[in-house]
Scaffold this active site. Structure first.
Site, PDB file in Angstrom:
ATOM      1  N   GLU A 335      36.084 -30.204 -48.547  1.00 30.42           N
ATOM      2  CA  GLU A 335      37.333 -29.614 -49.046  1.00 30.42           C
ATOM      3  C   GLU A 335      37.151 -29.083 -50.470  1.00 30.42           C
ATOM      4  O   GLU A 335      37.734 -28.060 -50.847  1.00 30.42           O
ATOM      5  CB  GLU A 335      38.459 -30.645 -49.001  1.00 30.42           C
ATOM      6  CG  GLU A 335      38.815 -31.138 -47.603  1.00 30.42           C
ATOM      7  CD  GLU A 335      39.295 -30.031 -46.691  1.00 30.42           C
ATOM      8  OE1 GLU A 335      39.923 -29.065 -47.187  1.00 30.42           O
ATOM      9  OE2 GLU A 335      39.045 -30.118 -45.475  1.00 30.42           O
ATOM     10  N   TRP A 338      35.458 -25.808 -50.065  1.00 28.12           N
ATOM     11  CA  TRP A 338      36.383 -24.736 -49.688  1.00 28.12           C
ATOM     12  C   TRP A 338      37.004 -24.103 -50.931  1.00 28.12           C
ATOM     13  O   TRP A 338      37.201 -22.879 -50.978  1.00 28.12           O
ATOM     14  CB  TRP A 338      37.492 -25.273 -48.780  1.00 28.12           C
ATOM     15  CG  TRP A 338      37.171 -25.273 -47.314  1.00 28.12           C
ATOM     16  CD1 TRP A 338      36.875 -26.345 -46.537  1.00 28.12           C
ATOM     17  CD2 TRP A 338      37.145 -24.141 -46.436  1.00 28.12           C
ATOM     18  NE1 TRP A 338      36.664 -25.963 -45.236  1.00 28.12           N
ATOM     19  CE2 TRP A 338      36.828 -24.610 -45.146  1.00 28.12           C
ATOM     20  CE3 TRP A 338      37.376 -22.776 -46.620  1.00 28.12           C
ATOM     21  CZ2 TRP A 338      36.712 -23.759 -44.038  1.00 28.12           C
ATOM     22  CZ3 TRP A 338      37.271 -21.930 -45.522  1.00 28.12           C
ATOM     23  CH2 TRP A 338      36.940 -22.425 -44.256  1.00 28.12           C
ATOM     24  N   TRP A 368      53.213  -5.731 -38.477  1.00 28.15           N
ATOM     25  CA  TRP A 368      53.908  -6.900 -39.025  1.00 28.15           C
ATOM     26  C   TRP A 368      55.404  -6.678 -39.008  1.00 28.15           C
ATOM     27  O   TRP A 368      55.888  -5.560 -39.183  1.00 28.15           O
ATOM     28  CB  TRP A 368      53.442  -7.171 -40.456  1.00 28.15           C
ATOM     29  CG  TRP A 368      51.994  -7.508 -40.599  1.00 28.15           C
ATOM     30  CD1 TRP A 368      51.026  -6.740 -41.181  1.00 28.15           C
ATOM     31  CD2 TRP A 368      51.340  -8.699 -40.165  1.00 28.15           C
ATOM     32  NE1 TRP A 368      49.819  -7.377 -41.135  1.00 28.15           N
ATOM     33  CE2 TRP A 368      49.978  -8.584 -40.513  1.00 28.15           C
ATOM     34  CE3 TRP A 368      51.758  -9.856 -39.502  1.00 28.15           C
ATOM     35  CZ2 TRP A 368      49.045  -9.575 -40.230  1.00 28.15           C
ATOM     36  CZ3 TRP A 368      50.828 -10.850 -39.228  1.00 28.15           C
ATOM     37  CH2 TRP A 368      49.490 -10.708 -39.586  1.00 28.15           C
ATOM     38  N   TRP A 421      51.986 -12.017 -43.484  1.00 28.09           N
ATOM     39  CA  TRP A 421      51.514 -13.246 -44.118  1.00 28.09           C
ATOM     40  C   TRP A 421      51.726 -13.250 -45.623  1.00 28.09           C
ATOM     41  O   TRP A 421      51.832 -14.317 -46.238  1.00 28.09           O
ATOM     42  CB  TRP A 421      50.028 -13.456 -43.801  1.00 28.09           C
ATOM     43  CG  TRP A 421      49.145 -12.311 -44.219  1.00 28.09           C
ATOM     44  CD1 TRP A 421      48.819 -11.205 -43.497  1.00 28.09           C
ATOM     45  CD2 TRP A 421      48.491 -12.158 -45.488  1.00 28.09           C
ATOM     46  NE1 TRP A 421      48.001 -10.361 -44.224  1.00 28.09           N
ATOM     47  CE2 TRP A 421      47.775 -10.928 -45.456  1.00 28.09           C
ATOM     48  CE3 TRP A 421      48.417 -12.932 -46.646  1.00 28.09           C
ATOM     49  CZ2 TRP A 421      47.017 -10.460 -46.524  1.00 28.09           C
ATOM     50  CZ3 TRP A 421      47.658 -12.470 -47.716  1.00 28.09           C
ATOM     51  CH2 TRP A 421      46.973 -11.252 -47.654  1.00 28.09           C
TER      52      TRP A 421
END
Length: 532
Positions: A335, A338, A368, A421
């Site tokens: 993590e 990332w 979208w 998004w």
């Protein structure tokens, strides 16, 4: 423009031989400019500044800026601003132990900040300036201006990489290219870290400077050092912001105590008690006061009260203490990787900062939706999907959301609802206490299948099966959706049965789904598949 790479200046006209005076005009002073690194522990630029000051017999001045207009432009949440303000108060004490005074200044934006940093150097006999690099577009523009203007008045510039464990553009393929997929990036990242990275330690400055006198040489804008004062001084109140402020004032200090001691204590507690079960427990959102069984260190990493490097080093040390937890420890270390990966992506693709998707053709080909009513229902936790709604209400009430739930709600917005998004990405930044552009943007693009290492378009998380797997007894859902508390988990986790239950009990104040998720999933796949 790919990254802020500034050399060390050679100008030294403001350095004086008198190292023992505290007179700002005659002293040989150094400036440490603290930004998203509000700590004294494991701070590369601060340690270098202190070391240089020791060698020169110099005094050190620290400066931190509040930039309200810039923060609003960047959608920084009140949760994060509150943590930063409280962190600064703790930082002042930590710096005092190093014989370093802290000046806190408020300017509207980065353009004024760039001018003010140079003025601060010029008016207070600063001959060297130290700072850790920042990697986003506007920050790079600001720092380049400071670099040029400071050198023109003889101030030597010293820039360092510090916010990531491995600096951007250091993890490269055998062909010298940046990685576009996380897994090979992670393997190379780990290989580069076979030898634990050094953690520089700051030492006390030889001379104590009177920061009151130094600050008085400049016109100091009004300071707002509590979140209520900050809000009153710089925000136009709205009902949603008023509500967020009230939540922050009620819970901020309890949920996210400020200071290096608090951050490191949370790190040590996680490594001692929780990391051994991280691989399995990290997906259970009902643990730790319904905030999830994650480390909950991301707010401190985002504000700079804790270094990612320290997290990595201590996690590696835990491998010797808990060898049986090898898989769990490396899952958490991944993590941290990332974080580095997403910063690397932004540095190599600076257009992403301006709203561009990594997969431009896919993003522009998808039609979208921009349905404000659907988006408002998603924001408020009123979609009719219990896990999505519980996660959003948790976010709105605490400034935090469990990592798996971030994927679930992002995919529901961008896939089931087919809403751009970018709307969700921005809303997250406006709410999150741990808002970090690179990580937030990378996560949203992954979920929407338009980013690097993108989630396959045909894989759309089913929020009902996700709830059945990770909130088995519906404890998380029932905590945040009290109107559903009397409904058994087996019904909450079954979309058809839940709709039947709501139809039979119209007094339950919870929205019914207009369109089944299996239908919206099919529409999303159709919208994407011609591009893959």
């Amino acid at each position: 423009m790919t990254r802020a790479r500034f050399g060390h200046g050679t100008g030294n006209r403001l350095c004086h031989k008198n190292h023992n005076t505290t007179d700002p005009i005659m002293a040989n002073n150094y400036l440490i400019w603290l930004r998203q690194d509000l700590r004294t522990t494991d701070n590369t630029a601060l340690a270098a500044c202190c070391q240089a000051a020791q060698q020169a017999g110099a005094g050190v001045l620290a400066v931190v800026y509040l930039t309200p207009s810039q923060w609003q432009l960047h959608d920084k949440s009140l949760w994060q601003i509150d943590l930063i303000l409280r962190q600064i108060a703790q930082l002042k004490q930590s710096l005092a132990a190093l014989n370093i005074g802290l000046v806190v200044r408020t300017v509207a934006d980065f353009a004024i900040q760039a001018q003010d940093v140079v003025a601060l150097c010029q008016q207070n006999a600063i001959c060297q300036l130290f700072a850790n690099r920042e990697y986003l577009d506007r920050e790079i523009i600001r720092d380049r201006r400071v670099h040029t203007d400071a050198q023109q008045i003889g101030v030597q510039m010293n820039w360092y990489d510090d916010s990531t464990i491995v600096a951007p553009q250091r993890v490269l393929t055998n062909q010298g290219q940046p990685y576009k997929v996380f897994t090979p990036f992670y393997k190379r990242w780990l290989a580069l870290l076979e030898t634990a990275p050094l953690m520089p330690a700051a030492t006390p400055a030889p001379n104590a400077l009177d920061t009151t006198a130094l600050a008085a040489t400049l016109t100091s804008p009004k300071q707002a050092l509590t979140i209520a004062e900050f809000y009153q001084a710089f925000y136009q109140p709205t009902p949603s912001l008023d509500e967020q402020l009230a939540q922050v004032q009620t819970l901020g200090e309890t949920l996210y105590p400020a200071g290096e001691v608090a951050a490191q204590a949370r790190l040590d507690e996680f490594l001692q008690y929780d990391i051994a079960e991280y691989n399995s427990a990290r997906d259970v959102p009902a643990l730790h006061g319904h905030l999830g069984a994650t480390s909950r260190l991301s707010p401190y990493l985002a504000a700079g009260g804790l270094s990612a490097r320290l997290c990595y080093v201590k996690a590696r040390q835990q491998l010797d203490v808990l060898p049986e937890a090898h898989k769990d420890i490396y899952r958490w270390i991944s993590e941290l990787a990332w974080r580095d990966f997403y910063v690397d992506v932004v540095v190599n693709r600076p257009d992403i900062v301006k709203g561009q998707a990594f997969l431009v053709e896919t993003d522009t080909a998808v039609t979208w939706r921009y349905d404000e009513a659907d988006f408002a229902a998603w924001c408020a936790g009123r979609t009719g999907v219990p896990l999505v709604d519980a996660a959003m209400r948790c976010l709105n009430a605490t400034g935090f959301m469990h990592n798996r739930l971030r994927m679930v709600v992002a995919m529901y917005l961008s896939k089931n609802l087919l809403i751009d998004w970018r709307w969700g990405e921005r809303y997250f930044m406006q709410q999150l206490v741990d808002g970090d552009f690179a990580s937030n943007n990378g996560g949203w693009q992954w979920s929407a299948s338009v980013g690097t290492d993108a989630q396959p378009y045909f894989r759309v998380m089913n929020p009902f099966s996700q709830a059945a797997s990770h909130d088995v007894d519906a404890a998380f859902i029932k905590h945040w959706l009290p109107e559903l508390a009397a409904i058994p988990a087996k019904i909450l986790h079954d979309e058809t049965k839940l709709q039947q239950q709501l139809a039979a009990n119209p007094a339950i104040d919870y929205p019914r789904l207009d369109t089944p998720t299996k239908v919206t999933r099919k529409l999303a796949i159709e919208a994407f598949k011609h591009e893959f």
